[in-house]
Motif scaffolding. Sequence first.
Motif, mmCIF file in Angstrom:
data_model
loop_
_atom_site.group_PDB
_atom_site.id
_atom_site.type_symbol
_atom_site.label_atom_id
_atom_site.label_comp_id
_atom_site.label_asym_id
_atom_site.label_seq_id
_atom_site.Cartn_x
_atom_site.Cartn_y
_atom_site.Cartn_z
ATOM 1 N N ARG A 1 0.835 -1.211 0.000
ATOM 2 C CA ARG A 1 0.000 0.000 0.000
ATOM 3 C C ARG A 1 0.863 1.252 0.000
ATOM 4 N NH1 ARG A 1 -2.849 -2.878 3.997
ATOM 5 N NH2 ARG A 1 -2.178 -1.366 5.589
ATOM 6 N N ASP A 2 1.932 1.244 0.769
ATOM 7 C CA ASP A 2 2.827 2.409 0.812
ATOM 8 C C ASP A 2 3.463 2.660 -0.552
ATOM 9 O OD1 ASP A 2 2.238 2.761 3.461
ATOM 10 O OD2 ASP A 2 4.093 1.823 4.211
ATOM 11 N N GLN A 3 3.877 1.616 -1.231
ATOM 12 C CA GLN A 3 4.475 1.777 -2.554
ATOM 13 C C GLN A 3 3.449 2.276 -3.569
ATOM 14 O OE1 GLN A 3 7.721 1.438 -3.870
ATOM 15 N NE2 GLN A 3 8.131 1.647 -1.683
ATOM 16 N N ALA A 4 2.215 1.825 -3.452
ATOM 17 C CA ALA A 4 1.172 2.304 -4.370
ATOM 18 C C ALA A 4 0.983 3.803 -4.246
ATOM 19 C CB ALA A 4 -0.141 1.575 -4.090
ATOM 20 N N MET A 5 1.109 4.341 -3.047
ATOM 21 C CA MET A 5 0.927 5.780 -2.851
ATOM 22 C C MET A 5 2.039 6.606 -3.485
ATOM 23 S SD MET A 5 -1.939 5.898 -1.603
ATOM 24 C CE MET A 5 -1.904 7.683 -1.601
ATOM 25 N N VAL A 6 3.188 5.991 -3.753
ATOM 26 C CA VAL A 6 4.267 6.694 -4.445
ATOM 27 C C VAL A 6 3.850 7.010 -5.885
ATOM 28 C CG1 VAL A 6 6.641 6.494 -5.298
ATOM 29 C CG2 VAL A 6 6.066 5.658 -2.999
ATOM 30 N N ALA A 7 3.156 6.074 -6.519
ATOM 31 C CA ALA A 7 2.720 6.275 -7.904
ATOM 32 C C ALA A 7 1.462 7.131 -8.007
ATOM 33 C CB ALA A 7 2.457 4.916 -8.568
ATOM 34 N N TRP A 8 0.715 7.262 -6.937
ATOM 35 C CA TRP A 8 -0.630 7.849 -7.003
ATOM 36 C C TRP A 8 -0.681 9.288 -7.536
ATOM 37 C CZ3 TRP A 8 -3.701 3.862 -6.359
ATOM 38 C CH2 TRP A 8 -5.087 4.065 -6.351
ATOM 39 N N PRO A 9 0.173 10.224 -7.079
ATOM 40 C CA PRO A 9 0.073 11.604 -7.595
ATOM 41 C C PRO A 9 0.275 11.685 -9.106
ATOM 42 C CG PRO A 9 1.417 11.542 -5.615
ATOM 43 C CD PRO A 9 1.196 10.121 -6.014
ATOM 44 N N TRP A 10 1.191 10.880 -9.637
ATOM 45 C CA TRP A 10 1.410 10.859 -11.080
ATOM 46 C C TRP A 10 0.185 10.300 -11.806
ATOM 47 C CZ3 TRP A 10 5.441 13.585 -12.535
ATOM 48 C CH2 TRP A 10 6.527 13.698 -11.664
ATOM 49 N N PHE A 11 -0.409 9.293 -11.211
ATOM 50 C CA PHE A 11 -1.592 8.662 -11.783
ATOM 51 C C PHE A 11 -2.741 9.674 -11.897
ATOM 52 C CE2 PHE A 11 -4.923 5.127 -10.901
ATOM 53 C CZ PHE A 11 -5.220 5.030 -12.247
ATOM 54 N N VAL A 12 -2.920 10.468 -10.851
ATOM 55 C CA VAL A 12 -3.965 11.503 -10.869
ATOM 56 C C VAL A 12 -3.667 12.562 -11.919
ATOM 57 C CG1 VAL A 12 -5.027 13.358 -9.523
ATOM 58 C CG2 VAL A 12 -4.584 11.139 -8.440
ATOM 59 N N ALA A 13 -2.422 13.029 -11.962
ATOM 60 C CA ALA A 13 -2.062 14.147 -12.843
ATOM 61 C C ALA A 13 -2.218 13.812 -14.322
ATOM 62 C CB ALA A 13 -0.619 14.571 -12.557
ATOM 63 N N LEU B 1 15.110 5.701 -8.231
ATOM 64 C CA LEU B 1 13.992 6.616 -7.991
ATOM 65 C C LEU B 1 12.683 5.897 -7.671
ATOM 66 C CD1 LEU B 1 14.624 9.247 -10.819
ATOM 67 C CD2 LEU B 1 15.352 9.327 -8.421
ATOM 68 N N GLY B 2 12.668 4.571 -7.785
ATOM 69 C CA GLY B 2 11.490 3.799 -7.410
ATOM 70 C C GLY B 2 10.308 4.011 -8.348
ATOM 71 N N LEU B 3 9.099 3.687 -7.827
ATOM 72 C CA LEU B 3 7.906 3.781 -8.653
ATOM 73 C C LEU B 3 7.607 5.202 -9.102
ATOM 74 C CD1 LEU B 3 5.219 1.387 -7.093
ATOM 75 C CD2 LEU B 3 6.629 1.053 -9.120
ATOM 76 N N GLY B 4 8.007 6.192 -8.322
ATOM 77 C CA GLY B 4 7.784 7.580 -8.721
ATOM 78 C C GLY B 4 8.457 7.892 -10.046
ATOM 79 N N GLY B 5 9.679 7.385 -10.240
ATOM 80 C CA GLY B 5 10.380 7.605 -11.496
ATOM 81 C C GLY B 5 9.705 6.903 -12.663
ATOM 82 N N ILE B 6 9.198 5.686 -12.413
ATOM 83 C CA ILE B 6 8.505 4.945 -13.473
ATOM 84 C C ILE B 6 7.258 5.699 -13.926
ATOM 85 C CG2 ILE B 6 7.206 2.837 -13.961
ATOM 86 C CD1 ILE B 6 9.145 1.376 -12.076
ATOM 87 N N TRP B 7 6.466 6.171 -12.974
ATOM 88 C CA TRP B 7 5.219 6.839 -13.331
ATOM 89 C C TRP B 7 5.440 8.249 -13.865
ATOM 90 C CZ3 TRP B 7 0.253 4.983 -13.637
ATOM 91 C CH2 TRP B 7 0.159 3.614 -13.396
#
Length: 440
Positions: free
Chosen positions: A344-356, A404-410
């Motif tokens: 769940r914590d890792q999913a939240m890393v991608a979430w802002p990019w997903f919204v934008a 950079l983790g999932l944030g970099g991917i998204w």
Amino acid sequence: MSHVTTPGTSRATLRRIAGLALPALVVLAAEPVYVLVDTAVVGHLGRVPLAALAVGGTVMTLIAWLGTVMAYGTTGRAARRYGAGDRAAAVAEGVQASWLALAVGVAVALAMQVVAGPLAHAVAGGGEVADAAARWMRIAALGAPGLLLAAAGNGWMRGVQETRRPVVYVLGANVLSALLCPLLVYPVGLGLPGSAVANVVAQTLGGLLFARALIAERAALRPDLPVIRRQLAVSRDLLMRGAAFQICFLSATAVAARFGAASVAAHQIAVQLFFFTALALDAVAIAAQSLVGAALGGDDAEGARWLARRIALLGVVCGLVFAVLIALGSGVVPGWFSPDAAVRDQAMVAWPWFVAMQPLAGVVFALDGVLIGAGDVRFLRNLTVVATLGGFLPAIWAAYALDLGLGGIWAGLVLMIVIRLVGLLLRMRSGRWAVVGAVR
């Protein structure tokens, strides 16, 4: 004759867009909703089965991609013939597309029995996740013939603006599968392979229903190799465009897997939600394919240009709605798919990019539909290759190199959407896509 109203009758045209888009939304949403159910069911088996589903599901999207290419190519050709007043020729496109679908589906099902293991290990990097993913893929691949037959059926029915039967066929098959999935996974005790069996049941049933509908049209059912070759020529650019997308998502899963099981499991949650919103936004694009193709087939270039503007606006509105819903669900939705706090914590890393990305994607998917309906697929191919090779791939491999983790991917996904948006807007402004005639 033209089946598209003139710009002066915008209210009727908006009703027609909705009349095509809403049934298409039901059809498009059925499969990803089932996949989300599948993800939730498997997620409660543990981290390894969910990660295996992420790997196997990503590889199996290659088959779904073939189906999308087939449906889109068939829709454009059938819609132009329908717009020119020749429904029989539009249905004939569906016959030949179905032969092509059956041949490719059987070949894919057989090939996956051999290559599933190497593919799973290449994506997951070996270990128990790769072994479980390979077992899942070998079973799930048996549904390929049915999946591709259903895609061809959806294509010609959209081309002739038939909306009711695809909804009934797709919903019926997927509801059955959604009921079977938890039953086979838990009480029957098949575990992860049970979800693959449920996939096969849904896809085979869907393919049979669409084949029956084509037979009921009383069209000539013999293979016509010249027509199939022309369809393959049209599909070539869509295949290359789709291949660029598949490289993106396979690479993203591979990079996420190298950040650990929690990261790739979280990526599975986010990417399946992305596929759901993308296909839902594609409902507007499918209406565009049918209406723009029919307008150009009926020699109505001005109506096609007006539709393009209207459809782009609808794409923005739909994207904004999804952005709001996804943002509001940020603290709740990931927990539906996994009880694991690290996931769940890792999913939240991608979430802002997903919204934008949602409002931007709404316009991109809508204009993709306009150009596919217009037969301007070579431009779409070139634009997608540039966005992939020049934007997304460098970004995600930099994310891996820089940790950079999932944030970099998204972030890389958002960059790809932006590049495509700029290219599509410039193409719309040029007007070179609006070529009239029965078949482009």
